[in-house]
Every structure is written in C-alpha cells, then in structure tokens.
Design a protein around this motif. Structure first.
Motif, PDB file in Angstrom:
ATOM      1  N   VAL A  40      -4.480   4.536  -6.821  1.00  0.00           N
ATOM      2  CA  VAL A  40      -4.295   4.046  -5.450  1.00  0.00           C
ATOM      3  C   VAL A  40      -5.505   3.217  -5.031  1.00  0.00           C
ATOM      4  CG1 VAL A  40      -4.103   4.762  -3.025  1.00  0.00           C
ATOM      5  CG2 VAL A  40      -2.709   5.871  -4.761  1.00  0.00           C
ATOM      6  N   GLY A  59       2.172   6.576  -6.812  1.00  0.00           N
ATOM      7  CA  GLY A  59       1.116   7.411  -7.390  1.00  0.00           C
ATOM      8  C   GLY A  59       1.421   8.888  -7.259  1.00  0.00           C
ATOM      9  N   PHE A  60       1.830   9.304  -6.075  1.00  0.00           N
ATOM     10  CA  PHE A  60       2.154  10.732  -5.885  1.00  0.00           C
ATOM     11  C   PHE A  60       3.408  11.127  -6.663  1.00  0.00           C
ATOM     12  CE2 PHE A  60      -0.609  10.399  -2.067  1.00  0.00           C
ATOM     13  CZ  PHE A  60      -1.516  11.384  -2.433  1.00  0.00           C
ATOM     14  N   SER A  82       2.425   1.794  -3.371  1.00  0.00           N
ATOM     15  CA  SER A  82       1.434   2.261  -4.346  1.00  0.00           C
ATOM     16  C   SER A  82       1.143   3.750  -4.170  1.00  0.00           C
ATOM     17  CB  SER A  82       0.131   1.472  -4.208  1.00  0.00           C
ATOM     18  OG  SER A  82       0.334   0.142  -4.587  1.00  0.00           O
ATOM     19  N   ILE A  83       0.980   4.150  -2.923  1.00  0.00           N
ATOM     20  CA  ILE A  83       0.688   5.570  -2.669  1.00  0.00           C
ATOM     21  C   ILE A  83       1.885   6.426  -3.074  1.00  0.00           C
ATOM     22  CG2 ILE A  83       0.284   7.270  -0.835  1.00  0.00           C
ATOM     23  CD1 ILE A  83      -1.410   5.130   0.574  1.00  0.00           C
ATOM     24  N   SER A  84       3.087   6.018  -2.664  1.00  0.00           N
ATOM     25  CA  SER A  84       4.295   6.779  -3.025  1.00  0.00           C
ATOM     26  C   SER A  84       4.460   6.850  -4.531  1.00  0.00           C
ATOM     27  CB  SER A  84       5.541   6.138  -2.408  1.00  0.00           C
ATOM     28  OG  SER A  84       5.470   6.162  -1.022  1.00  0.00           O
ATOM     29  N   ILE A 108      -5.405   9.146  -7.337  1.00  0.00           N
ATOM     30  CA  ILE A 108      -6.309   8.573  -6.333  1.00  0.00           C
ATOM     31  C   ILE A 108      -7.013   7.342  -6.882  1.00  0.00           C
ATOM     32  CG2 ILE A 108      -8.393   9.014  -4.974  1.00  0.00           C
ATOM     33  CD1 ILE A 108      -7.355  11.886  -4.630  1.00  0.00           C
ATOM     34  N   VAL A 134       0.839  -1.193   0.000  1.00  0.00           N
ATOM     35  CA  VAL A 134       0.000   0.000   0.000  1.00  0.00           C
ATOM     36  C   VAL A 134       0.881   1.253   0.000  1.00  0.00           C
ATOM     37  CG1 VAL A 134      -1.636   1.357   1.389  1.00  0.00           C
ATOM     38  CG2 VAL A 134      -1.995  -1.093   1.065  1.00  0.00           C
ATOM     39  N   ALA A 135       1.893   1.255   0.863  1.00  0.00           N
ATOM     40  CA  ALA A 135       2.784   2.423   0.950  1.00  0.00           C
ATOM     41  C   ALA A 135       3.499   2.657  -0.379  1.00  0.00           C
ATOM     42  CB  ALA A 135       3.802   2.222   2.072  1.00  0.00           C
TER      43      ALA A 135
END
Length: 179
Positions: free
Chosen positions: A56, A38-39, A34-36, A53, A31-32
C-alpha cells in the motif's frame, strides 16, 4: 441563465478546477483499490500484514510521484508542442479574404497550387448573385457615374439633357456587359 453571469475566463477556470477534481477523485479511487486489494491478498493468499502495508505504501508513493510529476510532464509537453508549432507553418484562415505576400503552396485538387510568387495576391471569397453567377462576395456595391456639365444658362443645360441621358444609358449598358 446562470451561465450568462460569468465571463469566459471564469468559465475556463471552473472547467480547469473540474478537471483537477476529477483527477483527485481518480487518485482517491486508486488508493481505495490498492488498500482493498492489499487486505484481500492478506486474507486470501496468507500474506503478512507487513507486506500488505509495504505494498500500500508503494502504491501511495507511486501515486504521489505521478501527481508531483504531472505539472512537469505538462510543462515539458507544452514546451515540445511550442517547439514543433514554431517549426510547422501556421494555418491562417482566409474565409473573409486576405493577402498572400510571399510565395505560398496550397493543395489544388490532385496538384499543388502556387500563389504570391510574383508579388502580393488577393484572396477573395466568392458568392452567387441573384442571377446565379459567381462573383466576389460583398463586392459590387453601387457604381457611381459622374457627369460634369458646363452650361452658360438654363436653356443650354436643358438642351444637353438628351445628350447626357444617352451617355448615361451607354455607360450602364457597358457596365452590364462587363459583369
């Protein structure tokens, strides 16, 4: 020393919990990432925040589905394993001996051996004795020899002592030659 306080079932459950914690940790790392990712994409590639978003969200949904289907996957795997185990012959150890009651094939060098084809056959572990000869392990306890002497009195019993000694010596010699 603390490991001696718990029985094997409890240790197995702790091991299972440890595996699940590692799996949750792996999910959290995913998850971490994927978020990193994505941003980072939003900043470097100029993607819109909405697409980040959505990406994610898809990653979360994918991880949630994998986690939800994991028990089903395990159940199906165990069912298939049980099915194939039922079709395959089991391995039964005979290190301490046993009986083969039905015809059974086994590897014998470059050939195939067959045991139990004419009825039950014993499997006996072998070991070398003090004299270096191979024999049945754990077998060969004492040999019991019984002499029944019928005597009318003590004098007739004493007279047969030499004859009994000779019989015993012959029996021991025969037993020694046969082994």
């Amino acid at each position: 020393m603390a490991g001696d306080l718990f029985d094997d079932d409890f240790k197995n459950e702790l091991s299972d919990v440890s595996v699940e914690i590692k799996r949750i940790h792996s999910l959290a790392d995913g998850v971490a990432r994927s978020i990193s990712s994505g941003f980072r994409s939003a900043l470097t590639d100029g993607k819109s925040l909405e697409s980040v978003i959505v990406g994610v969200g898809r990653a979360f949904a994918d991880m949630a589905l994998k986690a939800a289907f994991k028990p089903l996957e395990t159940l199906a795997g165990n069912a298939l394993e049980g099915l194939f185990a039922g079709l395959n012959p089991s391995i039964i150890p005979h290190a301490k001996g046993g009986v083969i009651a039905t015809p059974t094939y086994f590897p014998l060098g470059n050939n195939l051996g067959l045991a139990g084809e004419a009825g039950p056959e014993a499997i006996m572990p072998l070991a070398r004795g003090p004299d270096g000869r191979l024999g049945v392990a754990g077998g060969g306890g004492g040999v019991h020899v019984t002499f029944n002497v019928t005597a009318t009195d003590a004098r007739s019993f004493a007279a047969s002592e030499a004859e009994m000694s000779a019989m015993l010596l012959r029996a021991v010699r025969r037993g020694t030659r046969g082994s």
